[in-house]
Design a protein around this motif. Sequence first.
Motif, mmCIF file in Angstrom:
data_model
loop_
_atom_site.group_PDB
_atom_site.id
_atom_site.type_symbol
_atom_site.label_atom_id
_atom_site.label_comp_id
_atom_site.label_asym_id
_atom_site.label_seq_id
_atom_site.Cartn_x
_atom_site.Cartn_y
_atom_site.Cartn_z
ATOM 1 N N GLY A 73 -48.099 -20.366 27.353
ATOM 2 C CA GLY A 73 -48.140 -21.247 28.513
ATOM 3 C C GLY A 73 -48.314 -22.702 28.120
ATOM 4 N N ILE A 74 -48.706 -23.477 29.143
ATOM 5 C CA ILE A 74 -48.819 -24.934 29.002
ATOM 6 C C ILE A 74 -50.212 -25.341 29.468
ATOM 7 C CG2 ILE A 74 -47.892 -27.137 29.862
ATOM 8 C CD1 ILE A 74 -45.190 -25.616 30.225
ATOM 9 N N VAL A 75 -50.857 -26.221 28.704
ATOM 10 C CA VAL A 75 -52.203 -26.662 29.083
ATOM 11 C C VAL A 75 -52.122 -27.450 30.389
ATOM 12 C CG1 VAL A 75 -54.181 -28.077 28.418
ATOM 13 C CG2 VAL A 75 -52.954 -26.749 26.674
ATOM 14 N N GLU A 76 -52.914 -27.026 31.376
ATOM 15 C CA GLU A 76 -52.961 -27.717 32.681
ATOM 16 C C GLU A 76 -54.063 -28.772 32.663
ATOM 17 O OE1 GLU A 76 -55.100 -28.214 36.505
ATOM 18 O OE2 GLU A 76 -55.755 -26.912 34.892
ATOM 19 N N SER A 77 -55.250 -28.381 32.142
ATOM 20 C CA SER A 77 -56.346 -29.349 32.040
ATOM 21 C C SER A 77 -57.336 -28.843 31.002
ATOM 22 C CB SER A 77 -57.036 -29.541 33.397
ATOM 23 O OG SER A 77 -57.623 -28.335 33.837
ATOM 24 N N VAL A 78 -58.206 -29.745 30.551
ATOM 25 C CA VAL A 78 -59.180 -29.352 29.527
ATOM 26 C C VAL A 78 -60.584 -29.719 29.998
ATOM 27 C CG1 VAL A 78 -57.508 -29.652 27.665
ATOM 28 C CG2 VAL A 78 -59.057 -31.541 28.220
ATOM 29 N N GLY A 79 -61.567 -28.967 29.532
ATOM 30 C CA GLY A 79 -62.961 -29.223 29.891
ATOM 31 C C GLY A 79 -63.588 -30.229 28.941
ATOM 32 N N PRO A 80 -64.856 -30.607 29.231
ATOM 33 C CA PRO A 80 -65.562 -31.557 28.374
ATOM 34 C C PRO A 80 -65.630 -31.058 26.930
ATOM 35 C CG PRO A 80 -66.850 -31.021 30.356
ATOM 36 C CD PRO A 80 -65.663 -30.130 30.365
ATOM 37 N N GLY A 81 -65.455 -31.960 25.983
ATOM 38 C CA GLY A 81 -65.592 -31.605 24.571
ATOM 39 C C GLY A 81 -64.315 -31.120 23.920
ATOM 40 N N VAL A 82 -63.231 -31.039 24.670
ATOM 41 C CA VAL A 82 -61.967 -30.584 24.067
ATOM 42 C C VAL A 82 -61.189 -31.804 23.587
ATOM 43 C CG1 VAL A 82 -59.767 -29.421 24.482
ATOM 44 C CG2 VAL A 82 -61.867 -28.526 25.516
ATOM 45 N N THR A 83 -60.920 -31.852 22.282
ATOM 46 C CA THR A 83 -60.176 -33.007 21.757
ATOM 47 C C THR A 83 -58.842 -32.587 21.150
ATOM 48 O OG1 THR A 83 -61.418 -32.718 19.720
ATOM 49 C CG2 THR A 83 -62.213 -34.406 21.248
ATOM 50 N N GLU A 84 -58.746 -31.318 20.805
ATOM 51 C CA GLU A 84 -57.579 -30.827 20.065
ATOM 52 C C GLU A 84 -56.369 -30.579 20.982
ATOM 53 O OE1 GLU A 84 -56.813 -26.687 17.752
ATOM 54 O OE2 GLU A 84 -58.902 -27.250 18.042
ATOM 55 N N PHE A 85 -56.609 -30.454 22.278
ATOM 56 C CA PHE A 85 -55.538 -30.100 23.226
ATOM 57 C C PHE A 85 -55.451 -31.130 24.341
ATOM 58 C CE2 PHE A 85 -57.044 -26.185 21.326
ATOM 59 C CZ PHE A 85 -55.871 -25.509 21.018
ATOM 60 N N GLN A 86 -54.222 -31.280 24.859
ATOM 61 C CA GLN A 86 -54.006 -32.185 25.990
ATOM 62 C C GLN A 86 -53.142 -31.484 27.013
ATOM 63 O OE1 GLN A 86 -52.053 -35.612 24.395
ATOM 64 N NE2 GLN A 86 -53.954 -36.383 23.496
ATOM 65 N N PRO A 87 -53.263 -31.883 28.284
ATOM 66 C CA PRO A 87 -52.354 -31.325 29.282
ATOM 67 C C PRO A 87 -50.909 -31.481 28.816
ATOM 68 C CG PRO A 87 -54.049 -32.620 30.361
ATOM 69 C CD PRO A 87 -54.245 -32.824 28.884
ATOM 70 N N GLY A 88 -50.122 -30.425 28.998
ATOM 71 C CA GLY A 88 -48.714 -30.464 28.588
ATOM 72 C C GLY A 88 -48.450 -29.779 27.255
ATOM 73 N N ASP A 89 -49.499 -29.566 26.442
ATOM 74 C CA ASP A 89 -49.293 -28.867 25.151
ATOM 75 C C ASP A 89 -48.828 -27.439 25.393
ATOM 76 O OD1 ASP A 89 -50.192 -31.008 23.670
ATOM 77 O OD2 ASP A 89 -52.211 -30.182 23.313
ATOM 78 N N LYS A 90 -47.890 -26.976 24.576
ATOM 79 C CA LYS A 90 -47.518 -25.556 24.619
ATOM 80 C C LYS A 90 -48.497 -24.764 23.756
ATOM 81 C CE LYS A 90 -42.593 -25.726 25.664
ATOM 82 N NZ LYS A 90 -41.242 -25.368 25.190
ATOM 83 N N VAL A 91 -48.978 -23.664 24.304
ATOM 84 C CA VAL A 91 -50.038 -22.904 23.622
ATOM 85 C C VAL A 91 -49.841 -21.388 23.771
ATOM 86 C CG1 VAL A 91 -51.829 -24.680 23.824
ATOM 87 C CG2 VAL A 91 -51.525 -23.027 25.677
ATOM 88 N N ILE A 92 -50.484 -20.677 22.856
ATOM 89 C CA ILE A 92 -50.600 -19.219 22.940
ATOM 90 C C ILE A 92 -52.093 -18.875 22.917
ATOM 91 C CG2 ILE A 92 -50.203 -17.057 21.661
ATOM 92 C CD1 ILE A 92 -47.423 -18.070 20.983
ATOM 93 N N PRO A 93 -52.601 -18.211 23.979
ATOM 94 C CA PRO A 93 -54.003 -17.775 23.953
ATOM 95 C C PRO A 93 -54.193 -16.659 22.927
ATOM 96 C CG PRO A 93 -52.971 -17.271 26.099
ATOM 97 C CD PRO A 93 -51.896 -17.826 25.224
#
Length: 376
Positions: A73-93
């Motif tokens: 999927g695609i990152v929709e939003s990130v919580g506090p303390g997340v620096t490695e990911f941004q909204p829009g990144d393609k990811v695999i959980p």
Amino acid sequence: MATVGKVIKCKAAVAWEANKPLVIEEIEVDVPHANEIRIKIIATGVCHTDLYHLFEGKHKDGFPVVLGHEGAGIVESVGPGVTEFQPGDKVIPLFISQCGECRFCQSPKTNQCVKGWANDSHDVMSPKETRFTCKGQKVLQFLGTSTFSQYTVVNQIAVAKIDPSAPLDTVCLLGCGVCTGFGAAVNTAKVEPGSTCAVFGLGAVGLAAVMGCHSAGAKRIIAVDLNPDKFEKAKVFGATDFVNPNDHSEPISQVLSEMTNGGVDFSLECVGNVGVMRNALESCVKGWGVSVLVGWTDLHDVATRPIQLIAGRTWTGSLFGGFKGKDGVPKMVKAYLDKKVKLDEFITHRMPLESVNDSIDLMKNGKCIRTVLSLE
Ligand code: NAD
Ligand code: ZN
């Protein structure tokens, strides 16, 4: 984006109880908490481990749950303390985390991260905490992922960022089945060039194991399945010999031993049946044969006579193909984009999330390799 910072209402397939069809419901997905990422799932494969929980394991405290653990999927939003990911990144959980700091992450020998959910809730197959609710009830997140939902929330230690050009509706298979089988051959068994291998069970996991044996240079790969419809596909991935245990009256280990002058060098059990696990071990040659448990079951003990191991066989197992997810999954995505591993050939069916129960029936009846569900 309009959804950031808000609870999202979206569609998910909820397993309210064991042995029952999944129900498409509107669920609420909470905002990501500290170190968490909310992901819009685009596509997911259906793996036998989802069926295992629903029909075989059936742990009473493991429901209601949203199954699915082979998504992209695609990152929709990130919580506090997340620096490695941004909204829009393609990811695999990832169903096995990689915190990078624990004793296990620091060792090159294993992918068994200690910070993951699996350490404290193994039986239930879901972490205790969840970001999902439905009709006022808490709904569990299967293997910490829950990809049969349009949105999910995962801790950043259990997410792999992948190449932005990767087609999510295909690379989702690297979230479980293909990495599991391929890695079990390459990373765990460490199949050697010129060797003889046997793979028991020719679902996506077993076929990926066949592909792994082939890419490691095995000269002979014996594909074993009770369903002869699977053999044609196994050929595509490099299998050279095909055995249906139903065609033989003697034990399958004896059949393979006769075919190979005393047993195979490597065997991989990709069924999830303790009887097959024993057969796979006993099909290995004494002295140096290595047998890897890949199929999942936690209902029975495995057994063999001690002489099997005293004679020098090695019995081991592999979770997620031994891949440390954050490192390994992006590499496997790259290998697919570079045409070094196959993925498209595993996909026999595509359907919308609404047809999830059809996809489960297909697998139960041995009519598919992988069905990919679209969540868009
Ligand atoms: P699948 O249902 O698609 O494939 C299983 C195959 O085994 C089928 O082709 C079936 O015909 C065959 N089979 C059944 N009984 C057999 C027997 N007695 N002898 C030979 N073949 C037999 O399943 P899948 O999605 O490929 O998953 C395979 C196994 O791997 C499952 O147990 C699953 O839970 C497990 N799994 C483990 C991990 C891990 O990390 N270790 C990850 C994913 C899946
Ligand atoms: Zn799986």
